[in-house]
Write an enzyme that holds these catalytic residues in place. Structure first.
Site, PDB file in Angstrom:
ATOM      1  N   SER A  34      42.882  35.244  34.022  1.00 53.52           N
ATOM      2  CA  SER A  34      42.419  36.665  33.932  1.00 53.52           C
ATOM      3  C   SER A  34      43.094  37.860  33.358  1.00 53.52           C
ATOM      4  O   SER A  34      42.497  38.613  33.731  1.00 53.52           O
ATOM      5  CB  SER A  34      42.247  37.016  35.509  1.00 53.52           C
ATOM      6  N   HIS A  53      37.236  34.407  28.602  1.00 51.77           N
ATOM      7  CA  HIS A  53      37.054  34.811  30.558  1.00 51.77           C
ATOM      8  C   HIS A  53      36.076  34.851  30.639  1.00 51.77           C
ATOM      9  O   HIS A  53      34.910  36.167  30.171  1.00 51.77           O
ATOM     10  CB  HIS A  53      38.046  35.615  29.667  1.00 51.77           C
ATOM     11  N   GLU A  95      34.455  38.356  28.060  1.00 50.73           N
ATOM     12  CA  GLU A  95      35.463  38.762  27.271  1.00 50.73           C
ATOM     13  C   GLU A  95      36.256  37.913  26.533  1.00 50.73           C
ATOM     14  O   GLU A  95      37.006  36.492  27.173  1.00 50.73           O
ATOM     15  CB  GLU A  95      36.444  38.624  28.799  1.00 50.73           C
ATOM     16  N   ASN A 140      39.673  43.105  33.816  1.00 46.25           N
ATOM     17  CA  ASN A 140      41.210  43.553  35.436  1.00 46.25           C
ATOM     18  C   ASN A 140      41.597  44.418  35.160  1.00 46.25           C
ATOM     19  O   ASN A 140      42.125  44.239  35.901  1.00 46.25           O
ATOM     20  CB  ASN A 140      41.378  42.138  35.438  1.00 46.25           C
TER      21      ASN A 140
HETATM   22  N1  LIG Z   1      37.997  33.873  40.729  1.00 47.31           N
HETATM   23  C1  LIG Z   1      37.195  34.354  39.963  1.00 47.31           C
HETATM   24  O1  LIG Z   1      36.273  35.785  40.032  1.00 47.31           O
HETATM   25  C2  LIG Z   1      37.623  34.765  38.187  1.00 47.31           C
HETATM   26  C3  LIG Z   1      36.827  34.649  37.902  1.00 47.31           C
HETATM   27  C4  LIG Z   1      36.995  34.817  36.201  1.00 47.31           C
HETATM   28  C5  LIG Z   1      38.905  34.104  35.565  1.00 47.31           C
HETATM   29  N2  LIG Z   1      39.137  33.306  36.653  1.00 47.31           N
HETATM   30  C6  LIG Z   1      40.148  32.277  36.023  1.00 47.31           C
HETATM   31  O2  LIG Z   1      39.990  31.040  36.423  1.00 47.31           O
HETATM   32  C7  LIG Z   1      41.677  30.358  36.367  1.00 47.31           C
HETATM   33  C8  LIG Z   1      41.087  29.721  38.004  1.00 47.31           C
HETATM   34  O3  LIG Z   1      40.257  30.260  38.553  1.00 47.31           O
HETATM   35  P1  LIG Z   1      39.503  29.559  39.974  1.00 47.31           P
HETATM   36  O4  LIG Z   1      38.690  30.857  41.039  1.00 47.31           O
HETATM   37  O5  LIG Z   1      38.329  28.676  39.934  1.00 47.31           O
HETATM   38  O6  LIG Z   1      40.287  29.322  41.053  1.00 47.31           O
HETATM   39  P2  LIG Z   1      40.494  28.077  42.270  1.00 47.31           P
HETATM   40  O7  LIG Z   1      41.146  27.853  42.748  1.00 47.31           O
HETATM   41  O8  LIG Z   1      39.119  27.753  42.306  1.00 47.31           O
HETATM   42  O9  LIG Z   1      40.221  26.309  41.133  1.00 47.31           O
HETATM   43  C9  LIG Z   1      41.178  26.615  40.608  1.00 47.31           C
HETATM   44  C10 LIG Z   1      41.273  24.505  40.096  1.00 47.31           C
HETATM   45  O10 LIG Z   1      42.923  24.414  39.469  1.00 47.31           O
HETATM   46  C11 LIG Z   1      42.925  22.832  39.840  1.00 47.31           C
HETATM   47  N3  LIG Z   1      44.456  22.865  39.254  1.00 47.31           N
HETATM   48  C12 LIG Z   1      45.832  23.385  38.971  1.00 47.31           C
HETATM   49  N4  LIG Z   1      46.498  22.978  38.422  1.00 47.31           N
HETATM   50  C13 LIG Z   1      45.731  21.933  38.084  1.00 47.31           C
HETATM   51  C14 LIG Z   1      45.979  21.477  36.629  1.00 47.31           C
HETATM   52  N5  LIG Z   1      47.359  20.760  36.191  1.00 47.31           N
HETATM   53  N6  LIG Z   1      45.341  20.072  35.828  1.00 47.31           N
HETATM   54  C15 LIG Z   1      43.909  20.421  36.685  1.00 47.31           C
HETATM   55  N7  LIG Z   1      43.503  21.166  37.724  1.00 47.31           N
HETATM   56  C16 LIG Z   1      44.596  21.794  38.103  1.00 47.31           C
HETATM   57  C17 LIG Z   1      43.285  22.931  41.300  1.00 47.31           C
HETATM   58  O11 LIG Z   1      43.270  22.277  42.075  1.00 47.31           O
HETATM   59  C18 LIG Z   1      41.435  23.705  41.501  1.00 47.31           C
HETATM   60  O12 LIG Z   1      40.066  23.172  42.396  1.00 47.31           O
HETATM   61  C19 LIG Z   1      42.425  31.431  36.830  1.00 47.31           C
HETATM   62  O13 LIG Z   1      43.157  31.231  35.371  1.00 47.31           O
HETATM   63  C20 LIG Z   1      41.316  32.805  37.016  1.00 47.31           C
HETATM   64  O14 LIG Z   1      42.838  34.374  36.935  1.00 47.31           O
HETATM   65  C21 LIG Z   1      39.054  33.882  38.097  1.00 47.31           C
END
Ligand SMILES: NC(=O)c1ccc[n+]([C@@H]2O[C@H](COP(=O)([O-])OP(=O)(O)OC[C@H]3O[C@@H](n4cnc5c(N)ncnc54)[C@H](O)[C@@H]3O)[C@@H](O)[C@H]2O)c1
Length: 296
Positions: free
Chosen positions: A120, A141, A153, A191
């Site tokens: 993000s 993104h 994005e 963001n």
């Molecule tokens: N939540 C949102 O609305 C949103 C929107 C756009 C982008 N993002 C980005 O997407 C990414 C993930 O966000 P999310 O909300 O899905 O998080 P989340 O916490 O729901 O999921 C993250 C997952 O990654 C796994 N994980 C952590 N370290 C790991 C590794 N080394 N190898 C494999 N798996 C691993 C965890 O077990 C978890 O299941 C982040 O970078 C976040 O900034 C989030």
């Protein structure tokens, strides 16, 4: 770089599971990887029911839905991504953790593979520098939830090649998405603008200007937003919001991006939003501020 036929998605949380689903529904062979087996099992359930909702709404035939689920494989073994044409990383929003993963992906994946991050806010240029192929590293993104939200994005790092950009754009368009392109500065476009607004909503709550309900209703009805900023923060995840504010604060060096102490306190208390059942709102008590856009 040929057409993308296989996709590896790392991280099976809210974003990774949605991205894997999109890939499978658009004909790609997909590996969805997570280090946490419980996360993989949650992802498998949520993807199956989401695909089923696409089928019941007539947006996908039953046969196409079944094929999509058949093309999706779940794993905890990074080696399985060896043959993937395109990898999207969607793990925790931490530069150190992501860099470590990019280093490993660089060693394991084939030399032609593109390594994309769904970050993000974190610098694509710095993630790319952990690899021996910075021209093939890019930000892709997706918005939450990926199967529904129209925007992708794309973020070009300092060394991202035109070929990598074109292949990423083609993949996003194959998924039916509209693409915008950002240069690689903290928070990119969406963001950079959204998170300071959410942070300000926390300040408004913190300083007692109004109740959480009035802040959300004020912004929904006053500015025509589908969700209020505090509900949206719960939907995104307060840990994700805090990490992004920290990246903006450090990366842009302006005190106006300092995370609100109330946001920090909620994260310290593990009140991370909907995914924990409690954040600004308590979902365990059946509080329903606004239904989030349904994850089809
Ligand atoms: N939540 C949102 O609305 C949103 C929107 C756009 C982008 N993002 C980005 O997407 C990414 C993930 O966000 P999310 O909300 O899905 O998080 P989340 O916490 O729901 O999921 C993250 C997952 O990654 C796994 N994980 C952590 N370290 C790991 C590794 N080394 N190898 C494999 N798996 C691993 C965890 O077990 C978890 O299941 C982040 O970078 C976040 O900034 C989030």
């Amino acid at each position: 770089m040929g057409e993308t036929k296989s996709l590896g998605v790392v991280g099976s949380g809210q974003m990774g599971s949605g991205i894997a689903q999109l890939g499978a529904m658009h004909g790609l062979h997909v590996w969805l990887l997570d280090t946490d087996p419980a996360a993989l099992s949650r992802a498998s359930k949520s993807i199956s029911s989401s695909v089923q909702r696409f089928v019941s709404k007539g947006l996908l035939s039953q046969a196409a839905g079944t094929d999509a689920l058949r093309r999706l494989k779940y794993t905890s073994d990074l080696e399985e991504l060896r043959s993937a044409d395109f990898i999207v990383e969607a793990i925790a929003e931490s530069e150190d953790v992501k860099k470590k993963l990019f280093l490993e992906l660089d060693k394991i994946t084939k030399s032609s593979a593109i390594l994309a991050s769904n970050t993000s806010s974190i610098s694509i240029t710095r993630l790319a520098s952990a690899t021996s192929r910075p021209s093939q590293v890019i930000g892709m993104h997706f918005m939450n939830p990926p199967p529904i939200m129209k925007l992708v994005e794309i973020v070009r790092g300092a060394d991202t090649s035109d070929e990598t950009y074109n292949a990423t754009k083609a993949l996003a368009e194959r998924f039916g998405k509209i693409v915008v392109c950002s240069q690689d500065f903290s928070g990119f476009i969406v963001n950079r603008i959204l998170m300071p607004m959410i942070n300000e909503a926390f300040h408004t709550l913190y300083t007692g200007v109004a109740t959480k309900e009035d802040i959300d209703t004020g912004m929904k009805l006053g500015t025509n937003h589908p969700m209020g900023p505090l509900e949206l923060a719960d939907f995104i995840g307060l840990d994700v919001c805090l990490s992004i504010m920290k990246v903006l604060h450090t990366g842009l060096g302006d005190s106006k991006y300092a995370p609100c102490p109330l946001l920090v306190q909620y994260v310290d208390a593990d009140r991370l939003g909907r995914k924990r059942g409690i954040g600004v709102y308590d979902y365990r008590k059946q509080h329903e501020p606004t239904k989030p856009s349904p994850r089809l």
